[in-house]
Design a protein around this motif. Structure first.
Motif, mmCIF file in Angstrom:
data_model
loop_
_atom_site.group_PDB
_atom_site.id
_atom_site.type_symbol
_atom_site.label_atom_id
_atom_site.label_comp_id
_atom_site.label_asym_id
_atom_site.label_seq_id
_atom_site.Cartn_x
_atom_site.Cartn_y
_atom_site.Cartn_z
ATOM 1 N N TYR A 1 0.816 -1.218 0.000
ATOM 2 C CA TYR A 1 0.000 0.000 0.000
ATOM 3 C C TYR A 1 0.845 1.261 0.000
ATOM 4 C CZ TYR A 1 -3.667 -3.289 0.888
ATOM 5 O OH TYR A 1 -4.539 -4.359 0.775
ATOM 6 N N LYS B 1 -5.565 4.155 2.805
ATOM 7 C CA LYS B 1 -5.932 3.118 1.836
ATOM 8 C C LYS B 1 -5.689 1.734 2.435
ATOM 9 C CE LYS B 1 -5.402 1.465 -2.823
ATOM 10 N NZ LYS B 1 -4.638 1.394 -4.031
ATOM 11 N N ASP C 1 -8.469 1.075 4.941
ATOM 12 C CA ASP C 1 -9.731 0.796 4.255
ATOM 13 C C ASP C 1 -9.773 -0.611 3.666
ATOM 14 O OD1 ASP C 1 -10.528 3.372 4.893
ATOM 15 O OD2 ASP C 1 -10.086 4.186 2.902
ATOM 16 N N GLU C 2 -8.667 -1.045 3.104
ATOM 17 C CA GLU C 2 -8.653 -2.339 2.418
ATOM 18 C C GLU C 2 -8.344 -3.527 3.329
ATOM 19 O OE1 GLU C 2 -6.743 -2.433 -1.384
ATOM 20 O OE2 GLU C 2 -7.432 -0.411 -1.873
ATOM 21 N N LEU C 3 -7.625 -3.294 4.424
ATOM 22 C CA LEU C 3 -7.233 -4.415 5.287
ATOM 23 C C LEU C 3 -8.153 -4.625 6.488
ATOM 24 C CD1 LEU C 3 -3.352 -4.011 5.244
ATOM 25 C CD2 LEU C 3 -4.721 -5.783 4.101
ATOM 26 N N ALA D 1 -10.207 -7.823 6.796
ATOM 27 C CA ALA D 1 -9.657 -8.816 5.862
ATOM 28 C C ALA D 1 -9.160 -10.037 6.632
ATOM 29 C CB ALA D 1 -8.510 -8.206 5.064
#
Length: 106
Positions: free
Chosen positions: A24, A57, A60-62, A65
């Protein structure tokens, strides 16, 4: 940006955490917190990313997860609160009176 990661698998080390976030953006540090007595992971860690947009970012993405078989939580780290070394309640217990042999009035 300082990022807090919880619910890490106990087998994760600093290098694994760095590798997870490096895709990232730039990672200035990655640290899995270890128990002082056992030397085993405590299941959480911190990652520092100098670029806030890249850090956001990654969050937000991890967040939510799956990583190494566990669903991780990823958030902006809150500043550490300073805890007093000896607690705030230094006063004695005071005289609570009552109880025990001879305390009854006849």
């Amino acid at each position: 940006m300082n990022i807090y990661i919880s619910n890490l698998s106990y087998g994760i080390n600093d290098a694994d955490l760095r590798d997870l976030f490096i895709e990232y953006g730039e990672v200035s540090s990655a640290k899995v917190i270890m128990d002082r007595e056992t030397g085993r992971s405590r299941g959480f860690g911190f990652v520092e990313m100098p670029n806030d947009a890249e850090g956001q970012k990654a969050i937000d993405e991890l967040n939510g997860a799956e990583y190494d078989g566990k669903t991780i939580s990823v958030n902006i780290a809150k500043p550490r609160e300073e805890k007093p070394r000896y607690g705030n309640n230094r006063g004695g217990g005071g005289n609570r009176g009552g109880g025990g042999y001879g305390s009854r009035r006849y």
